[in-house]
Design an enzyme around this catalytic site. Structure first.
Site: not given
Length: 325
Positions: A105-106
């Protein structure tokens, strides 16, 4: 076959299902034999146990499913040794012919986003070459910072024939606090879905799907159906099935009529389908994987891809990808 969506569609047809096995190791749930072999005396020992466990999970599920999804947080919690274990598991999955989705979930801004994206896909650029890091096929990405930040992930993914799965409607109970806020007459998650629609249409594969997917939880089936209507060309990554409470039937709207269009993740329901003292824990993992495949095949259009547990059942599984619908 370079495009991510084409490769994913082929892998799903080849295995006859769209199940993704999450790799989320937890020390307390590991088999006792693995805990005894490595001990818990240091972060390095725990990381070695996670790699050992993950390697054996990959060996069990690789003949059965098309995709695995390591959750980076569990490995990061073990420090540098955990990151090395994650890297080895990603490599092992590729060696077994599995597609990989790195669940991190960058996002960030400018050069920081570019660094995250380079690490995920084609590596750090040093002078005239790139040095691989994670080399994943796909990465989960937070869209909150907008297109200029997401752009780095799209560019890196496309250089590597990979994909970005954008958080649209997440499976957690509190996700609606922001995602359901009404803005300009519709909830925020549908605004995100509209952006993902535009992004994925920039690069469609021959299968009809693009290389920007959507993360949409099985715990919100009505909203999942809304997102599918808004996003006909995006692959969905669906968390929340099984241990989080989402049913197989709740995922049905995500699939195209031919069984493509979604991958349904199961982590705890497969990964820890045993008690730590069980000596035959791998058999129970295999049994749980097959059970998930059967349940989803019964409840969703995914069932058209297979016949009663046979591995390859779609007659088009090995056809030229150009002939796929």
């Amino acid at each position: 076959m370079k495009h991510f969506a084409d490769r994913l569609s082929f892998a799903i047809r080849d295995k006859g299902n769209a199940v993704c096995v999450g790799l989320d190791p937890r020390w307390e749930n590991l088999p006792n034999e693995i805990k005894a072999r490595h001990g818990a005396g240091s972060l390095e020992a725990v990381a070695a146990a996670y790699e050992d466990f993950g390697s054996q999970i990959i060996d069990v599920v690789a003949p059965l499913v098309p995709v695995v999804k390591p959750q980076s947080a569990f490995f990061e919690a073990c420090g540098p040794a955990g990151l090395a274990a994650l890297q080895q598991l990603l490599r092992r999955a590729r060696e077994h012919g599995l597609l990989t989705i790195l669940d991190s979930k960058r996002n960030d801004i400018a050069s920081t986003a570019a660094a995250y994206a380079d690490a995920a896909f084609d590596g750090l650029e040093v002078e005239d070459r790139r040095l691989g890091v994670w080399e994943t096929d796909a990465l989960t990405v937070n869209p909150y910072l907008g297109r200029d930040a997401v752009e780095h992930f799209l560019q890196a993914a496309r250089r590597a024939a990979g994909a970005a799965f954008i958080l649209v409607r997440t499976s957690n109970p509190g996700g609606g606090q922001f995602q359901n806020l009404v803005c300009a007459g519709r909830p925020l998650f549908l605004h995100v879905a509209a952006a993902v629609r535009d992004w994925t249409r920039e690069n469609l594969g021959r299968c009809g799907f693009g290389d920007v997917g959507a993360v949409v939880g099985a715990t919100h089936p009505a909203e999942l159906a809304q997102v599918r209507e808004a996003l006909p060309e995006a692959y969905f990554l669906i968390p929340g099935y099984g241990a989080q409470g989402g049913s197989a039937a709740a995922t049905a709207a995500a699939f195209r009529a031919d069984g493509l269009g979604a991958v349904v993740n199961s982590s705890r329901g497969i990964l820890f389908a045993f008690s730590p003292e069980d000596a035959n824990w791998k058999a129970k993992v295999e049994e749980a994987t097959r059970a998930a495949i059967d349940e989803l095949a019964t409840a969703t259009p995914m069932g058209g891809l297979r016949r009663h547990g046979s591995r390859i059942v779609n007659p088009q599984a090995h056809a030229d990808i150009a002939d796929q619908p």
